[in-house]
Enzyme design. Structure first.
Site, PDB file in Angstrom:
ATOM      1  N   SER A  30      -3.118  -0.972   4.260  1.00 34.36           N
ATOM      2  CA  SER A  30      -2.448  -1.634   3.136  1.00 34.36           C
ATOM      3  C   SER A  30      -1.499  -0.818   2.420  1.00 34.36           C
ATOM      4  O   SER A  30      -0.676  -0.905   1.440  1.00 34.36           O
ATOM      5  CB  SER A  30      -3.530  -1.792   1.848  1.00 34.36           C
ATOM      6  OG  SER A  30      -4.414  -2.869   1.936  1.00 34.36           O
ATOM      7  N   LYS A  33       1.891  -2.226   1.936  1.00 38.29           N
ATOM      8  CA  LYS A  33       2.593  -2.951   0.713  1.00 38.29           C
ATOM      9  C   LYS A  33       3.453  -2.162   0.032  1.00 38.29           C
ATOM     10  O   LYS A  33       4.225  -2.429  -0.913  1.00 38.29           O
ATOM     11  CB  LYS A  33       1.255  -3.074  -0.045  1.00 38.29           C
ATOM     12  CG  LYS A  33       0.266  -4.311   0.497  1.00 38.29           C
ATOM     13  CD  LYS A  33      -0.870  -4.435  -0.591  1.00 38.29           C
ATOM     14  CE  LYS A  33      -2.047  -5.605   0.196  1.00 38.29           C
ATOM     15  NZ  LYS A  33      -2.825  -5.116   1.001  1.00 38.29           N
ATOM     16  N   SER A  90      -4.221  -4.761  -4.575  1.00 39.05           N
ATOM     17  CA  SER A  90      -3.917  -4.815  -3.059  1.00 39.05           C
ATOM     18  C   SER A  90      -4.067  -6.261  -2.524  1.00 39.05           C
ATOM     19  O   SER A  90      -4.479  -6.395  -1.358  1.00 39.05           O
ATOM     20  CB  SER A  90      -4.869  -3.749  -2.299  1.00 39.05           C
ATOM     21  OG  SER A  90      -4.307  -3.306  -0.933  1.00 39.05           O
ATOM     22  N   LYS A 192      -0.822   4.370  -3.490  1.00 41.36           N
ATOM     23  CA  LYS A 192      -1.699   3.089  -2.636  1.00 41.36           C
ATOM     24  C   LYS A 192      -2.659   3.731  -1.870  1.00 41.36           C
ATOM     25  O   LYS A 192      -2.414   4.689  -1.216  1.00 41.36           O
ATOM     26  CB  LYS A 192      -0.400   2.334  -2.131  1.00 41.36           C
ATOM     27  CG  LYS A 192      -1.050   1.173  -1.361  1.00 41.36           C
ATOM     28  CD  LYS A 192      -1.125   0.189  -2.408  1.00 41.36           C
ATOM     29  CE  LYS A 192      -1.871  -1.076  -2.237  1.00 41.36           C
ATOM     30  NZ  LYS A 192      -3.066  -0.840  -1.821  1.00 41.36           N
TER      31      LYS A 192
END
Length: 253
Positions: A30, A33, A90, A192
């Protein structure tokens, strides 16, 4: 460090304070992202879309698996809501929704992601999805993620408003941020986390204390507990070096 790859930079001096297997290829999960959100903020800055732009959710977006902000087919949401969905929950579904809106399809959006990666000299990164869901041939490195995140924060500092939000409500769902430092480590304000079976536990983290901002990337920890422990150790050592309490980070790790 007990991770597959890591790097730490002092963003103010642009000096790398620590690196370990920084060019080892690992699935981004992720962390992908970050690039998706970068392109959204680019589009907002170019006035192609705005935070209030409305996006209609497709069946494909609503049915996207993995972490989710719980979008449903036919929902009408704003770009701002999708940004919170990506940063806090997320949301893989939020990524597909914005990709379809901006480029017409996820495939076309991913092409834009890879073009941006080349411009940022992320020469050891290939994106195959807009959200980091597993895909053959998708990989990155700690060094490339550092380059991405550094440019992202410098170009769009407003992004930290989304990344340092601890929780966000959508419908009856309370979406919670998995960043282990938020609210627990002085000055932590992004960025993140990510996980897949192939990548292990990844994180990009930034901390601001006084006039110093540190940016760390950790890839491939075996558990989320190890990821949090190693990240805290790395940040502690970075600030100790900056304050001249220790000479070298490696002595503290």
């Amino acid at each position: 460090m007990n991770v597959r790859g890591a790097i730490l930079m002092d963003l103010d001096s642009v000096k790398v304070l620590y690196k370990q297997n920084e060019n080892k290829r690992i699935p981004p999960a992720s962390l992908t992202k970050i690039m998706t959100m970068y392109l959204v903020f680019d589009a907002i800055k170019a006035k192609k879309i705005s935070l209030d732009t409305k996006v209609k959710i497709s069946r494909k977006a609503a049915c996207t698996g993995g972490s989710s902000m719980h979008l449903k087919k036919g929902d009408i949401v704003t770009v701002k809501q999708l940004l919170y969905g990506m940063a806090v929950a997320s949301g893989n579904d939020a990524c597909v929704a914005i990709a379809e809106h901006m480029a017409g399809s996820e495939k076309k959006f991913v092409r834009l992601m890879n073009e941006k990666a080349r411009r940022l000299k992320m020469n050891h990164t290939v994106f195959k999805t807009c959200n980091g869901l597993p895909a053959k041939g998708q990989y990155t490195t700690a060094n490339d993620m550092l380059a991405l995140s550094r440019n992202y924060i410098m170009t769009h500092p407003e992004c930290l408003t989304y990344h340092n939000t601890k929780q966000y409500a959508y419908r009856d769902y309370v979406l919670r941020n998995k960043n282990p430092l938020l609210g627990r480590y002085q000055g932590a304000d992004g960025l993140k986390t990510g996980w897949t079976r192939a990548s292990g536990y990844n994180i990009v983290s930034t901390v601001r204390r006084g006039g110093t901002r540190l940016l760390a990337v950790i890839l491939g920890a075996n558990t989320d507990t190890i990821r949090a422990k190693e990240l805290k150790k790395l940040m502690d050592a970075g600030f100790a070096v900056k304050s001249h309490k220790i000479a070298k980070i490696s002595k503290a790790l």
